[in-house]
Enzyme design. Sequence first.
Site, short mmCIF file in Angstrom:
data_model
loop_
_atom_site.label_atom_id
_atom_site.label_comp_id
_atom_site.label_asym_id
_atom_site.label_seq_id
_atom_site.Cartn_x
_atom_site.Cartn_y
_atom_site.Cartn_z
N GLU A 288 0.80 -1.22 0.00
CA GLU A 288 0.00 0.00 0.00
C GLU A 288 0.84 1.28 0.00
OE1 GLU A 288 -2.87 -0.22 3.16
OE2 GLU A 288 -3.71 -2.10 2.45
N GLU B 198 -5.06 -8.89 0.25
CA GLU B 198 -5.82 -8.73 1.50
C GLU B 198 -7.29 -8.55 1.18
OE1 GLU B 198 -4.67 -5.39 3.98
OE2 GLU B 198 -2.56 -5.89 3.76
#
Length: 472
Positions: free
Chosen positions: A196, A376
């Site tokens: 991220e 995720e």
Amino acid sequence: MDRRTFLVGSVAAVAAGAGACNGFAEDKTAASLPPFTRDFLFGAATSSVQIEGAAREDGKSESIWDRFADRPGVIADGSNPSVACDSYHQWRRDVALLKEMGLQSYRFSIAWPRILPAGSGQINERGVDYYNGIIDALLSAGVRPLVTAYHWDLPQILQDKGGWPNRDTAERFADYVQILAQRFGDRVVHWCLLNEPQAFTVWAYGHGVHAPGKSDRGQMLRAIHTSNLAQGAGFRAVKSARSHAQVGIAHDMELFDPATSSEADQQACERFRAFRNLWFLDPVFTGKYPDAFVNGVPYEEMGWKSGDERRMRAALDFSGMNFYGGRTLIAAGEDWELLKELNAHATTRNGYEPDTMERACLWMANRYSRPVVVTETGGGDEEGVSPEKAVHDQARIAWLRNAFSGIRQAQLKGAAIQSVHVWSLIDDWEWQDGFKDHLGLAWVDFTNPVQRIPKDSARWYADLIRTRRLAT
Ligand code: IFM
């Protein structure tokens, strides 16, 4: 723009209702879908800061999150990651849990300050031993390791030299991942370079809610550019050590739609999409930043140098996506102070919507023509502190069923999705939210984090892995 607000808000809404899955419509098609094929891997994910603890043990140096969490008022419950789930000492329990559930892939991250306490140079062999133990145990348990090289724990010593806004950090990152590939790449084939980048650049140097807590547009822009340079350099470093390695990213994907069909809202939405998603994906796949700001790409402020197009670009083997099911409506406006040049603001933050996972998977697969890894997905819940050996987390089960149904439907429409990783294997330390929300498949008592108690969702997931069918 705090995704945790979205995550907590949406999932809390789900959990607060009387039935199993209030807050979003249950996906009725799930049970009728053909089973997942045998080559699709079911996994779970964690990260070093969030589970390891032992923040200053066995030679590990301070990370930016160790330092940030000590600042009064920045973590919701005043906690810090110094113990977390104590996985540094309890990792055998984590591996036993993976095995018990029949999980096939485990995504975990390596703490840079545990391997290179000075940020570069001298290797800390005790840190290497720790990860060697986990990797060997995973392989013996038949679980594939998927290693994230960087999940936000920059050595503080590198932040003292400027952190991500400093271009040099890209080179330090490449040196670090080359060491990882040399030391672990004989057994680890699959790597996520960066987790991220949007979160550890925009939230960290722009909004200031993540370590190191800066709010400076220039630093944010330079941090973004360094992260994109790091990705290209890191890719080449891993491949130079292990040419057979499979290397990808873990991008935190969000879906956006215009709030109305007006021209102004549509254009604002395009800019928002470009800045929030494409700026962190296009550079590595294409070498270019798409237009997001009203006045074009601010190359000078980003510290752009001639040749960066080539430096950022890399032939990633897979595109990884962290996706939590939300969709945000964007309207034209200028009230998002930090980035008002996007000329947009988010008007509504919706919770989980059943078709969003399918849409996100198809978008990712089609845009970059790479196999997709769902690095995720999951949801938080406020499950109380005393599970009495059982946590009946029906809301999480409903959430996961919908998410997996979306993945399967995207596969049936042609998207090459290789694996999924539920966040998280165990309840963990959730950054600025501390221990408030529980996202794990297994419950952890943070006052004495020794046991891992599988929740109902863990049993549901184990059944799915065994049968490969999304039963109701
Ligand atoms: O805990 C985080 C993780 O570190 C990054 N992705 C989102 C998760 C849930 O908030």
